[in-house]
Design an enzyme around this catalytic site. Sequence first.
Site, mmCIF file in Angstrom:
data_model
loop_
_atom_site.group_PDB
_atom_site.id
_atom_site.type_symbol
_atom_site.label_atom_id
_atom_site.label_comp_id
_atom_site.label_asym_id
_atom_site.label_seq_id
_atom_site.Cartn_x
_atom_site.Cartn_y
_atom_site.Cartn_z
ATOM 1 C CE LYS A 70 -3.997 1.756 2.617
ATOM 2 N NZ LYS A 70 -4.898 1.366 3.723
ATOM 3 C CD GLU A 169 -7.562 3.272 5.772
ATOM 4 O OE1 GLU A 169 -6.886 3.633 6.752
ATOM 5 O OE2 GLU A 169 -7.070 2.727 4.774
ATOM 6 C CG ASP A 192 -7.296 3.963 11.712
ATOM 7 O OD1 ASP A 192 -6.520 3.074 12.116
ATOM 8 O OD2 ASP A 192 -7.935 3.857 10.634
HETATM 9 MG MG MG Z 1 -6.520 0.200 8.864
#
Ligand code: MG
Length: 653
Positions: A70, A169, A192
């Site tokens: 990613k 996200e 997060d």
């Molecule tokens: Mg994640």
Amino acid sequence: MSKIVGIDLGTTNSLVATVDSGIPYVIADASGRRLTPSVVHLGAAGQPVVGFEANRARALHPRETVYSVKRFMGRRGADIPREDMLVTYPVQGTGAGPVTIPVRGREWTPEEVSAEILRKLKTDAETALGVEVTRAVITVPAYFNDAQRHATIRAGELAGLKVERIINEPTAAALAYGLNKLQDQSKIAVFDLGGGTFDLTLLELNQGVFQVLSTHGNTRLGGDDLDTRLTEFLAVKIHEAGGPDLRRFGAAFRGGEAEAAPTPEDLQRIARVREAAEKSKISLSLETLTDVTLPFLTPQFSFRYQLSRSELEALTRDILLRTRTHCLQALADAKVDASQLDQVVLVGGQTRMPLVRALVTEWFGCREFEESRGDVRLGEDYHRPSGPLLNTGVNPDEAVALGAAIQAEILSGGMTNLLLLDVTPLSLGIETFGGLMNVIIPRNSTIPVKAGEVFTTAVDRQRSMLIHVLQGERERARDNWSLGRFDLDFEEAPKGVPRVGVQFEIDANGILHVLARDLKTGHQRIVDMKSAVDVSDADVQKMIEESVEHAFDDLKARQWIEAKVRAGETLAATRKGLAEHGAELDEAYRRRVETAMQAVEAALETEESRTRVGDAARLKGANQGLDEATLQLAELMMDRAMEEMLRKQGMIQ
Ligand code: MG
Ligand code: ADP
């Protein structure tokens, strides 16, 4: 209408989720696993292997097993920091070229590798649901730029999925927490911390609609960094215990190449130590002591070490503390005080670590913390009203996927009256006269958003205008990131006459479409910033810190450049006027105008170099002096122009 699934395509783990009869859930694979490690083993024969089996292969085939791909999505070689290139598999890419991963004679793109992960999730979902799955909502970190979002869409397409929507996200996580059921005006922070990324997002609920107030984070901060730190620590302990010296591979702990070239055996050992490090880190979220065991690290040496939670905390605390500035920045951006928050929700596997919870609780002054550890804060906080609730109700590593599934259900028409609004992490604009950034869509604007402005030319007989699209917070164009550039042609005209409308539109996926239109002829160009991956991928954080750090200099630069552009225009007009009508002016007046011009010229000379600004106040004063001095000349020029026009029309001789 076919089913749309929700996918969290994570740096470390990926998940697929769906909603059945209003209940969102993560779909398990045939072995009952809900998390798929985002790892792809490109083996000798046949199909690539994805997930747990691939993760196993990592230790044995470090060069053929791709993880954390990613980080390379949608990025050019030149944009990738050296640390990111340090992985155990080969990564190629320099300059403007895309990144590729050459394995066994084939050059894999990051999208192709991600597509393998998505294909597995698609197949798992089809097996579980008993229907073909061809549509998905996929999540990305809030700071993913256009190129990275597009790469994610492409990965989906390669896997046979139509990507119906890309969502951030943290925004997805808030949905999973069902925070839409809170009171109107409730404010929520989503913290997060995953394997590779960190985001803090502030949301506000308004009439059942989420609005993102601000978002801040770092795409290179996460649990992986803790694993690296622990791996390095264990390498020292292994050496002390008389084992192989893995310390000399230094950088290898961050993934790959090191000063001393490791042998394949060394690489295997490093991977094993790293795996053990992560395993013990995870154990220590529940236990206070754990055994790190590495049997037969060499044929003669087995390693065993008892690691305590407090040791791990001492080793990694500074990494976790780095999340704090992002929290503070997001709060400052939204002009919200932590005490005004109703809830703080934790997302990402790493937030299961007790120290992370304690730190978040402390920073945000959360209620849970004060109840259990009231003794620590009693005194200074005694009179403070109770802070936000620390909400850990949803499984932190599943929240994002569940939110994506809920968004998918909304898109399928299954859930209504819930809308998600996102914001732009950085300002977007174009370069204007003198190299200044002209902001069209300010940072933290709610998307989708459309905004425009009309521009003209600064030079005579210009036939085209360069639209240079910028992203960033700095005053000067060159200090911002270039997203792309294109020309709009129009008919030749004197300066200031052409009128070019520029419109920026950010769609629901966070992708920028730029339209430039010649307002006279209607001729226009729309450029989707898709192909313009010419974005320096330096940290958003760095950009914002720099903009704060340079705020004063930037302001001075802007004032100087504006005054300079203005001076250039007035001087040129005055020279033209003197050349054409000088003879009609009396000597004293002429000298007055010339003196005023000289003052402007002298002020212009205070500029030390192209990069060092001059005395803006002095130049502004001189500009004003010249304006006043030329009033009479300007009137004369107007009169003459008027006469000229009337003569042309045959009204006077
Ligand atoms: Mg994640
Ligand atoms: P990503 O979003 O980057 O794919 P995840 O949300 O799946 O990441 O989080 C993965 C990270 O969480 C890894 O670094 C992993 O080691 C860590 N992690 C998972 N479970 C735990 C746990 N119980 N305690 C501490 N860390 C954990």
